[in-house]
Write an enzyme that holds these catalytic residues in place. Structure first.
Site, PDB file in Angstrom:
ATOM      1  N   SER A  93       1.039  -0.995   0.018  1.00 31.79           N
ATOM      2  CA  SER A  93      -0.047   0.008   0.045  1.00 31.79           C
ATOM      3  C   SER A  93       0.959   1.350   0.001  1.00 31.79           C
ATOM      4  O   SER A  93       1.819   1.294   0.332  1.00 31.79           O
ATOM      5  CB  SER A  93      -0.942   0.043   1.154  1.00 31.79           C
ATOM      6  OG  SER A  93      -1.711   1.251   1.385  1.00 31.79           O
TER       7      SER A  93
ATOM      8  N   GLU B  82      -9.876   2.034   4.149  1.00 34.74           N
ATOM      9  CA  GLU B  82      -9.785   3.214   3.472  1.00 34.74           C
ATOM     10  C   GLU B  82     -11.025   3.731   2.516  1.00 34.74           C
ATOM     11  O   GLU B  82     -11.119   4.631   2.471  1.00 34.74           O
ATOM     12  CB  GLU B  82      -8.620   2.546   2.196  1.00 34.74           C
ATOM     13  CG  GLU B  82      -8.478   3.767   1.155  1.00 34.74           C
ATOM     14  CD  GLU B  82      -7.469   3.102   0.102  1.00 34.74           C
ATOM     15  OE1 GLU B  82      -7.778   3.201  -1.309  1.00 34.74           O
ATOM     16  OE2 GLU B  82      -6.610   2.532   0.480  1.00 34.74           O
TER      17      GLU B  82
ATOM     18  N   HIS C 207      -7.458  -3.413   4.690  1.00 34.30           N
ATOM     19  CA  HIS C 207      -6.966  -2.042   4.668  1.00 34.30           C
ATOM     20  C   HIS C 207      -7.742  -1.570   3.652  1.00 34.30           C
ATOM     21  O   HIS C 207      -7.957  -0.116   3.937  1.00 34.30           O
ATOM     22  CB  HIS C 207      -5.442  -2.336   4.235  1.00 34.30           C
ATOM     23  CG  HIS C 207      -4.708  -1.120   3.716  1.00 34.30           C
ATOM     24  ND1 HIS C 207      -5.231  -0.385   2.685  1.00 34.30           N
ATOM     25  CD2 HIS C 207      -3.824  -0.123   4.481  1.00 34.30           C
ATOM     26  CE1 HIS C 207      -4.524   0.775   2.641  1.00 34.30           C
ATOM     27  NE2 HIS C 207      -3.600   0.942   3.573  1.00 34.30           N
ATOM     28  N   ASN C 208      -8.023  -1.794   2.459  1.00 33.41           N
ATOM     29  CA  ASN C 208      -8.737  -1.216   1.388  1.00 33.41           C
ATOM     30  C   ASN C 208     -10.173  -1.012   1.909  1.00 33.41           C
ATOM     31  O   ASN C 208     -10.671   0.207   1.406  1.00 33.41           O
ATOM     32  CB  ASN C 208      -8.518  -2.093   0.126  1.00 33.41           C
ATOM     33  CG  ASN C 208      -7.052  -1.838  -0.461  1.00 33.41           C
ATOM     34  OD1 ASN C 208      -6.268  -1.622   0.226  1.00 33.41           O
ATOM     35  ND2 ASN C 208      -7.229  -2.229  -1.945  1.00 33.41           N
TER      36      ASN C 208
ATOM     37  N   LYS D 232      -4.547  -6.895   3.425  1.00 33.27           N
ATOM     38  CA  LYS D 232      -4.529  -5.743   2.507  1.00 33.27           C
ATOM     39  C   LYS D 232      -5.901  -5.327   1.975  1.00 33.27           C
ATOM     40  O   LYS D 232      -6.468  -4.354   1.858  1.00 33.27           O
ATOM     41  CB  LYS D 232      -3.526  -6.124   1.416  1.00 33.27           C
ATOM     42  CG  LYS D 232      -3.574  -4.810   0.335  1.00 33.27           C
ATOM     43  CD  LYS D 232      -2.976  -3.428   0.475  1.00 33.27           C
ATOM     44  CE  LYS D 232      -2.765  -2.509  -0.413  1.00 33.27           C
ATOM     45  NZ  LYS D 232      -3.849  -2.251  -1.360  1.00 33.27           N
TER      46      LYS D 232
END
Length: 466
Positions: free
Chosen positions: A135, A197, A193-194, A190
């Site tokens: 990222s 986000e 994480h997105n 990940k």
């Protein structure tokens, strides 16, 4: 160009691949890079080499066999291509040319279940496979991303020096790259994480929608700038301030951008994973659907003619209350995200270290923030944000602010998808008795699904002849 055997290889010289290649070369490693020479990409390698001819530690290739032969063993190859079926095609071409003990790293946004499958495929050929979430975008790849590698701990040892050398550094000088866990775990976090986000971006968009009714872009930027000096500071808040102030001539650029938000699917993956695992992930789902709704621009224009929008209530904004609501919504977003990772860790026996995950998310990535530093410390003692006094205390104190912010949106006829999802999740999680008893009675009525009773052990199930 170097004639030495390379210590590392990068497959794919797109924006991310080129940036991370230069990052690796900057650290002094002998590097081989590869890109196909077809499909409009015939000059990619030549352009990359010519623009970096002052470097003597990069070799470029368009022949796959020559690329592989240029590296010392065990070969360590980072694939930087678009996630999807193309990754499988590349693996099918790579694996027959590799030797046992070689290591392939997938640095794209691959789905964690595909990573689990590819991990087993490679292992069947004696090849190690690492799924590494990366990222930070182009700038992060070039200057220091957050890296989340999943695979065997043994294979990570072979690549840890290089990966950790190119990663961002946290506030204490430690690298924002650490071993995450087995097979698909790196790509799973990940993915989450997105998802986090998506929500962080949507929350800021909803604040902008609320505040822009009565405030200029510059005035909003000034408020955000004040917030960014304290506990709410984050990368996304920082860039939002810059976006609000950017002008094109005498007009704000933001005002010229069409209100249709794109997405690459990684946000929806988190929601799907939550559905599959049976855990509420309401804020990420709301953020994804908000983007989907934005894409129906033509329909929205037509439908807007049905509404007289001139009668909304324009009461003064309570910026103190809005700030507190934003803090609360962010806490619930992170609670849902880390809870999803906890369930996945338990389901797949990944043994994830959430203190480490929060730490490597404290810099180099899109969701880096002051909050991550706090969570890094809190996760040393707790596994759930709802077990952290600083979190639950803020939420109890901020419930009224969260409700009032939503009410402000209602009075202005402005949707607050994620603020509402945060509020209702908090209300439900702090409500002793929910109306789910009626739902269970309905299920038993039409499907004989049975129910449990409040006056009997939970192990006992009942059915009534309604």
């Amino acid at each position: 160009m170097s004639t030495k055997k390379s210590e590392f290889g990068v497959f794919g010289l797109g924006v991310m691949g080129s940036s991370i290649s230069l990052n690796i070369a900057d650290k002094g490693y002998e590097l081989s890079v590869f890109n196909r020479a077809e499909g409009g990409e015939e000059e990619v390698v030549d352009r990359f080499l010519s623009s970096n001819k002052h470097r003597d530690n990069i070799q470029g290739f368009t022949d796959l066999k020559a690329f592989i032969q240029s590296m010392e063993r065990p070969r360590k190859i980072l694939i930087m291509i678009k996630a999807g079926p193309t990754v499988d095609l590349v693996l099918n071409n790579l694996i027959p040319l590799l030797s046992k003990g070689d290591i392939i790293i997938d640095g794209g946004n691959s789905h964690y279940l595909n990573t689990k499958r590819r991990f087993e495929l490679a292992r069947g050929h004696g090849i190690a496979f690492i799924g590494a979430g990366i990222s930070g975008g182009e700038e992060g790849a070039r200057k220091g991303p957050s890296i989340m590698p999943g695979g065997t701990r043994e294979s990570y040892k072979f690549v840890s020096e290089i990966l950790e050398s190119i990663a961002a550094k946290d506030d204490f000088g430690k690298t924002c790259c650490t071993y995450i866990g087995p097979e698909g775990s790196g790509h799973f976090i990940k993915m989450v994480h997105n998802g986090i986000e998506y929500v962080e971006m949507q929350l800021l968009a909803e604040l902008y929608a609320l505040m822009s009714k009565q405030m200029s872009n510059e005035a909003i930027a000034e408020v955000f700038e004040g917030w960014n000096q304290g506990v709410l500071s984050s990368y996304l808040l920082e860039i939002t301030i810059q976006i609000l102030r950017k002008k094109e001539g005498d007009k704000y650029l933001l005002d010229m951008i069409l209100d249709k938000a794109g997405n690459k699917g990684t946000g929806s993956w988190s929601s799907k994973a939550a559905f599959d695992m049976g855990i509420p992930n309401t804020m990420m789902s709301s953020a994804v659907f908000a983007r989907y709704i934005s894409s129906f621009k033509d329909t929205r224009i037509k439908m807007s003619d049905l509404i007289d929008s001139g009668h909304s209530i324009e009461e003064d904004l309570d910026l103190v209350s809005i700030e507190k609501a934003y803090e609360c919504a962010r806490l619930i977003n992170h609670q849902q995200g880390f809870k999803l990772m906890q369930l996945a860790s338990d389901t797949y026996n990944w043994d994830l270290n959430f203190s480490d995950i929060a730490r490597i998310w404290s810099n180099g990535c899109i969701i880096k923030s002051h909050l991550m530093n706090l969570l890094h410390k809190e996760f040393m003692c707790s596994k759930d944000l709802f077990e952290m006094d600083l979190v639950t205390g803020s939420l109890v104190d901020g419930e009224t602010a969260l409700r009032d912010t939503i009410m402000s949106g209602l009075s202005k006829r402005i949707s607050t998808h994620c603020f509402s999802a945060a509020y209702y999740y908090w209300v439900d999680m702090t409500t002793k008795n929910l109306p789910a008893n009626l739902i269970q009675a309905q299920r038993d009525f039409f499907g004989a699904h049975t129910y449990q009773r409040v006056d009997a052990p939970e192990s006992e199930f009942y059915h009534s002849n309604w």
